[in-house]
Design a protein around this motif. Structure first.
Motif, short mmCIF file in Angstrom:
data_model
loop_
_atom_site.label_atom_id
_atom_site.label_comp_id
_atom_site.label_asym_id
_atom_site.label_seq_id
_atom_site.Cartn_x
_atom_site.Cartn_y
_atom_site.Cartn_z
N LYS A 163 0.83 -1.21 0.00
CA LYS A 163 0.00 0.00 0.00
C LYS A 163 0.86 1.26 0.00
O LYS A 163 0.63 2.19 -0.78
CB LYS A 163 -0.92 0.00 1.23
CG LYS A 163 -2.25 -0.66 1.03
CD LYS A 163 -3.15 0.18 0.14
CE LYS A 163 -4.48 -0.46 -0.09
NZ LYS A 163 -5.32 0.29 -1.05
N ALA A 164 1.83 1.32 0.90
CA ALA A 164 2.67 2.52 1.03
C ALA A 164 3.45 2.78 -0.26
O ALA A 164 3.44 3.90 -0.79
CB ALA A 164 3.63 2.37 2.21
N LEU A 165 4.10 1.74 -0.78
CA LEU A 165 4.90 1.93 -2.00
C LEU A 165 4.02 2.22 -3.21
O LEU A 165 4.37 3.05 -4.06
CB LEU A 165 5.75 0.68 -2.27
CG LEU A 165 6.87 0.40 -1.27
CD1 LEU A 165 7.64 -0.85 -1.67
CD2 LEU A 165 7.82 1.59 -1.15
N GLY B 23 4.46 5.77 -4.74
CA GLY B 23 5.11 5.69 -6.05
C GLY B 23 4.20 6.13 -7.17
O GLY B 23 4.61 6.87 -8.08
N GLY B 24 2.94 5.72 -7.12
CA GLY B 24 1.99 6.12 -8.15
C GLY B 24 1.75 7.61 -8.17
O GLY B 24 1.69 8.24 -9.24
N THR B 25 1.63 8.20 -6.98
CA THR B 25 1.39 9.64 -6.89
C THR B 25 2.61 10.43 -7.37
O THR B 25 2.47 11.41 -8.11
CB THR B 25 1.08 10.05 -5.43
OG1 THR B 25 0.01 9.24 -4.95
CG2 THR B 25 0.67 11.50 -5.34
N ALA C 258 0.27 7.55 2.83
CA ALA C 258 0.22 6.29 2.09
C ALA C 258 0.35 5.10 3.03
O ALA C 258 -0.32 4.07 2.85
CB ALA C 258 1.34 6.26 1.03
N SER C 259 1.19 5.24 4.05
CA SER C 259 1.33 4.18 5.04
C SER C 259 0.04 4.02 5.85
O SER C 259 -0.36 2.89 6.18
CB SER C 259 2.49 4.49 6.00
OG SER C 259 3.70 4.61 5.29
#
Length: 464
Positions: A318-320, A324-326, A350-351
């Protein structure tokens, strides 16, 4: 000088005042619901581990009418019935975002949509890799893809962390898009057998629901019975009954007409959200979160590929994925981050999105229906992963809490006490006139107090 069309847009910048107020109200209700959800989860765990037999007896107790296919256990009534209310509210939120929120503008929608998609794809990929290496079942790939906004906000409330409205709005929009794709996953991947007759009647019921709304027909005594019939038909069709809630939510009008303070969708959401957040979701947690916690169970969570895939999917994936997407979407769309924030702030949020409690539990039940033991282990993995994500994000957010607190104070400051935060009036001449008069009045008061103090001191130096 750059041409105007090359000007970079601001990501996580200030929202409009109406949007800010709407989101603040929505998040306030979600926060209260999240605390109740947290309490329900703790009660379920204590009940299941102290009085396990009674817990199983209560949630396995059947109610309903078998002749119409609705003789369900309390656990299934909560998962299929009460969560339909939750998804009804999610449908309204999605509709409002599409017509009045950030998702109505493709350029603004790109970032949260890409973030949500990456935030679902990466956990699924992590689960896939772990189970490919470990030789586990691929059936649980969708479990770590969901985000629980209510639980995430409850964590913020419990640890006492301020969060600027832009980050809260991003988290809410992210969760709305996340819910949409979770609904699609449930509809597409967890529908095994279809009863086309029941499905046809359910679609006909939805058509009637839509026509009544468009004709402006009012009265809860019409819509509530119709909604129950649609839900029952959808349940018997083989498609998860929560899809009926989403469909009805999406049909409501969520844009305001001239003279309206609230659209019908906003009004109904305001009425139903407390039922969803305060009753439906906590009861679902009460009957679904009760799993036996022991040393061997926790050991299995970190050693079985299915459960380890869920934990790593929630915490790492989820965090990555979201971060990363954003970051990639911001680079591609030439969007600049709000100068008051930093990219680590987005990583912390994100976390926080790694808390996948409600929908993850639901998908876990659907994915391993034929294996009750693995279902409970998957639930334990969801609880463990959500707890780890909550602790890690809490630490990251606490590090910057002083900065967040100052930003929140600046956002809420209302020196002229007209009910509108000052940051929204900086270009308004009337505001500057009011502030000038206010400062003049304060200066006059200070002079008066100084004169009084001076007179008092002169009296002290008098004839004694």
């Amino acid at each position: 000088m750059s041409a105007p069309h090359n000007r970079r847009s601001i990501f996580l910048g200030r929202m409009s005042l109406p949007e800010r107020n709407f989101i603040a109200d929505a998040l306030r209700a979600e926060t209260v619901g999240g605390v109740l959800l947290l309490v329900a989860a703790v009660v379920a765990l204590l009940w299941a581990n102290i009085l396990g037999d009674s817990y199983e007896s209560v949630r396995g107790f059947h109610l309903g009418i078998g002749s119409i296919g609705l003789d369900l256990s309390l656990q299934h009534w909560a998962a299929d019935g009460l969560l339909a209310v939750f998804f009804f509210v999610a449908g309204i939120e999605l509709k409002r975002e599409l017509v009045a929120g950030d998702l109505r503008e493709p350029k603004k929608a790109a970032l949260p949509v890409v973030a949500a998609l990456c935030g679902m794809a990466m956990p699924a990929l992590v689960y896939f890799v772990v189970n490919t290496v470990g030789g586990g079942s691929m059936d649980g790939w969708a479990v770590p893809t969901a985000t629980d906004i209510a639980f995430a906000l409850a964590v913020l409330a419990v640890i006492g962390t301020s969060l600027p409205s832009a980050l809260r709005a991003f988290l809410l929009t992210l969760a709305v898009v996340d819910d949409l794709f979770a609904i699609l996953i449930i509809a597409v991947f967890f529908t095994s057998q279809l009863n086309f007759l029941a499905l046809g009647f359910a679609v006909a019921g939805l058509a009637v629901f839509y026509l009544l709304l468009r004709k402006g027909v009012r009265g809860w005594y019409i819509y509530v019975p119709l909604a129950l019939v649609i839900w029952g038909l959808m349940y018997n069709s083989g498609i998860h009954a929560t899809i009926a809630g989403v469909a009805m939510g999406l049909m409501l009008r969520c844009h305001r007409r001239d003279g309206e303070e609230q659209s019908p969708g906003e009004h109904i959401e305001h009425l139903v959200r407390p039922v969803s957040a305060g009753l439906a979701v906590p009861l679902f947690a009460l009957f679904s979160a009760g799993v036996s916690i022991s040393g061997s169970a926790l050991h299995d969570v970190f050693t079985k590929p299915e459960t380890l895939g869920v934990v790593l999917g929630l915490v790492v994936g989820k965090a990555l994925g979201i971060f990363g997407g954003t970051w990639c979407a911001a680079r591609f769309t030439r969007a600049e981050l709000n100068p008051d924030l930093r990219w680590p702030d987005l990583f912390a949020v994100a976390s926080l999105a790694g808390i996948g409690f409600t929908v993850s539990l639901l998908i876990g039940e659907l994915a391993f229906t034929d294996d009750p033991l693995l279902t409970d282990e998957i639930k334990a993995a969801v609880l463990t992963g959500s707890l780890i994500a909550a602790v890690l994000s809490g630490i990251l957010l606490k590090i910057r809490n002083a900065k967040y607190k100052k930003l929140c104070e600046d956002e809420d400051r209302d020196e002229d006490q007209d009910g509108i935060p000052d940051v929204y009036e900086l270009g308004n001449p009337e505001y500057h006139l009011r502030m000038a008069k206010l400062l003049e009045a304060k200066a006059a008061e200070h002079r008066r107090l100084a004169e009084v103090a001076s007179g008092a001191n002169a009296g002290d130096d008098g004839p004694a």
